[in-house]
Design an enzyme around this catalytic site. Sequence first.
Site, PDB file in Angstrom:
ATOM      1  N   ALA A  23     113.131   8.986  59.903  1.00 57.93           N
ATOM      2  CA  ALA A  23     113.756   9.654  60.250  1.00 57.93           C
ATOM      3  C   ALA A  23     113.693   9.310  62.114  1.00 57.93           C
ATOM      4  O   ALA A  23     113.276   8.357  62.553  1.00 57.93           O
ATOM      5  CB  ALA A  23     112.747  10.681  60.706  1.00 57.93           C
ATOM      6  N   PRO A  24     115.111   9.790  62.850  1.00 54.74           N
ATOM      7  CA  PRO A  24     115.468   9.749  64.627  1.00 54.74           C
ATOM      8  C   PRO A  24     114.554   9.045  65.217  1.00 54.74           C
ATOM      9  O   PRO A  24     114.123   8.773  66.604  1.00 54.74           O
ATOM     10  CB  PRO A  24     116.363  10.872  64.698  1.00 54.74           C
ATOM     11  N   ARG A  25     113.347  10.467  65.384  1.00 58.61           N
ATOM     12  CA  ARG A  25     111.796  10.865  65.721  1.00 58.61           C
ATOM     13  C   ARG A  25     111.004   9.444  65.150  1.00 58.61           C
ATOM     14  O   ARG A  25     110.475   8.722  66.573  1.00 58.61           O
ATOM     15  CB  ARG A  25     111.083  11.610  65.981  1.00 58.61           C
ATOM     16  N   TYR A  26     110.780   8.471  65.340  1.00 55.10           N
ATOM     17  CA  TYR A  26     110.209   7.307  64.203  1.00 55.10           C
ATOM     18  C   TYR A  26     111.530   5.790  65.059  1.00 55.10           C
ATOM     19  O   TYR A  26     110.688   4.999  64.780  1.00 55.10           O
ATOM     20  CB  TYR A  26     109.845   7.104  63.324  1.00 55.10           C
ATOM     21  N   ILE A  27     112.614   5.865  64.937  1.00 51.08           N
ATOM     22  CA  ILE A  27     113.255   4.596  65.299  1.00 51.08           C
ATOM     23  C   ILE A  27     113.641   4.661  66.896  1.00 51.08           C
ATOM     24  O   ILE A  27     114.015   5.434  66.936  1.00 51.08           O
ATOM     25  CB  ILE A  27     114.008   4.526  64.536  1.00 51.08           C
TER      26      ILE A  27
END
Length: 895
Positions: free
Chosen positions: A151-155
Amino acid sequence: MTPEDIIEQEDYEDIPPENQADTLFEEEGGGELLPPSGYKVPASGSDAIHHLPGMYQSWFLDYASYVILERAVPHINDGLKPVQRRILHSMKRLDDGRYNKVANIIGHTMQFHPHGDASIGDALVQLGQKDLLIDCQGNWGNILTGDGAAAPRYIEARLSAFALETVFNPKTTQWKLSYDGRNREPVSLPVKFPLLLAQGVEGIAVGLSSKILPHNFCELIDASIAYLKGEPFALYPDFQTGGSIDVSRYNDGERGGSVKVRAKINKADNKTLVINEIPFGRNTSTLIDSILKANDKGKIKIRKIDDNTARDAEILIHLAPGVSSDKTIDALYAFSDCEISISPNCCVIENNRPYFLNVSAVLRHSTDLTLVMLRTELEIWKAEQEEALFYASLERIFIEERIYKDREFETAGDMDQAAAHIELRLQPFAGQLIREITRDDILRLMEIKMGRILKFNADKSDEAIARFKQEIALTECHLANIVGYTVDWFAMLREKYGAGYSRRTEIRSFDTIEATTVVEANEKLYINREEGFIGTGLKKDELVCSCSDIDDLILFYRDGTYKVIRVSEKVFVGKNVIYVNVFKRNDSRTIYNVVYRDGRAGSNYIKRFAVTGVTRDKEYAVTRGTEGSRILYFSANPNGEAETVKVILKPKLRQKTMTFEKDFSEILIKGRASMGNILTKSEIHKVTLKQKGNSTLGGRMVWFDRDVLRLNYDGRGEELGEFQSDDLILVILKNGDFRTTSFDLSNHYEDAILVIERFDSRKIWTAALYDAEQKYAYLKRFPLEATNKKQTFLGDHPENVLYLLTDEACPRIEVVFGGNDAFRSPLVLDAEEFIGIKSFKAKGKRMTIFEIATVNELEPVRFPVENVPENVTGIVDEEGGEEDSGQMNLFDNDV
């Protein structure tokens, strides 16, 4: 590019509204904003009639143009789609050298891209997976397995050093308003590299599509340099997933061309295949699905598949018992996605219109644009240095001449009087300056603080002026030699960033795989002779042979006709079928031996023929076509065998001979339409087999094509000789491995072949090698043995090196010394006298303890008895004397 299009500040900041360009929409008389088509939505309750075709034509054209220009097709200048350009622009504005959350980047990009976060996120992940412009951190997915990113919040992500150096320059960027008019975004980024060809692109618009394959980073730079130097160049795709590619029909990337891409399949052993590299556009999941689908259809036979892919691709294919690994490799290429065809379509946007080009034209445009941008940057830099030189010189004059202490300056009533006085004092020095003095320059002098004047150092001022002049001279030199400067720019990029971009996809020619020759026999063929049916669904009837569902069948009838049909579940073929089997097109080795009667009471003929190609479902005649003809004897011989038959005649008055024998080897093989030779004019009672015979076709000539690494019977490549049925092929690799194979066309061979020839168990080989364990060079002589498993004569140490390998009967070896022993004279060894013949597993005999530079083979001075040339009457030794050859010289004078 106009001066208004150039941004003067160094950083990426929002441009104030007063500097923004006109809106993209046109304003009509009432002040209402109208779209480019000029169509105005009617007010509710209007009685006007609006024609739907006109509305559709205008709106569809607007929509199609928007999708082509603003979404799907890349721009030729920077090689980016709008969403990619906006992502990079946003990342530049956020750039502070540290990683940013992808979710933050997506949200920031939405200021410029009006199509939602999903499209931005997908485009950002694709850019990151290309491993060129974006430095990624976290789980960004895997292009090999097809796994998606986290998910974008993790990368997190940031611009790579390459992107910062080659993609951005606000001083040379042309700008336009964003979709809502609140921000500015670049029309195209000033990319100084053929980015479009390096990354590749695929997009589907309305009415057209674009598909440009990625190319190798270093090869693109080399091609740009070659173009600048006026040299020819050629570009071929290179994929991150590796594999191999056939570019014979690439057509320079222009539409209408195509390339074939294959996975790399190796044999772990005879029962296990390993796929280490996969075709472009596929992942291990889709590849395995296609293999399982082919297995379910019976095209191939496998036991199971293991996917061990992690950092590198690794798919293990375990074969079913009794299945040929070489044949399965061909079947994988024929029936699964291990081989795919890709059709490039180089469509780009230029001057707000789509154009279809080829990759060479794109590279030339990119290289020319890089040259223009480098020239523009140099001109801007030169102007900045000239301005700095002008002000440094002006400041020095102002301070050294103490103009600030003039009474007129100090007593000036206002700024205009003070500026007029300074301008008057500076007039005598106007010749020392590079341009005229303006009022703004004088006002800038008046802003100099007293602390700066007190700290003024004439020596440092001279150094600065000299440095500015040196920079200006160097820049002028670069401008005068702008082509050489651009070549140096590309060479710098290759040296700085090219180390990690070696070619991954092997360029080679592919052989054409006939599906019918590699498909597994997944069906059983049955025949019902009484009812005249044949097919794979007649399970209770007579079994004929194994076949596949794509095979053709050849049928011979008692009346002398024959035809070729497709395999089917059940089909009526008629009665009196005497022979049926799988038909192999262009098979000239299968010979049919026939005895037939011409008509009801005509002569009896004998013939031999092959059927290489016919039209499917069309009847042909073995006989002369006379009504009442009948086949009396028939045999099909897969290798041209010729048997002996016994002919029994019907009793007849005054007939002396009742039986006789006929050998088919006495009959020449002719075309299938020939009538044959007259066997007898008497009436035949029966023809029976007397004795089986041998092949009359002799050996088969075999060639090896190094371009495709396959054997063939068509005369392509290196001739290996004439092979009998039990002959083998010897393959020796450059690393010392060897094995023997049959001469079947389905065999696969490695690309590091040192020797390939017909195997001779009596041949003696001589090898000079470096033993890494003993640290010395050894010489050994040995025969090789027939084995289908890889063996090595170099030893087990992985760092052993083969200096020389020869099959000369009496070789002479020259050892040239190097390093600290280079002063020594070369050592010449007679291998036959130096060491005896031993097993290929033996270590051999040490040649020397000194350091070796090279090992060379010299012309032999002795020959074995059966190989002595006709003009050699004796054996010449190294001293030039003549030894006794051991044979009598017929021309010796009498004693």
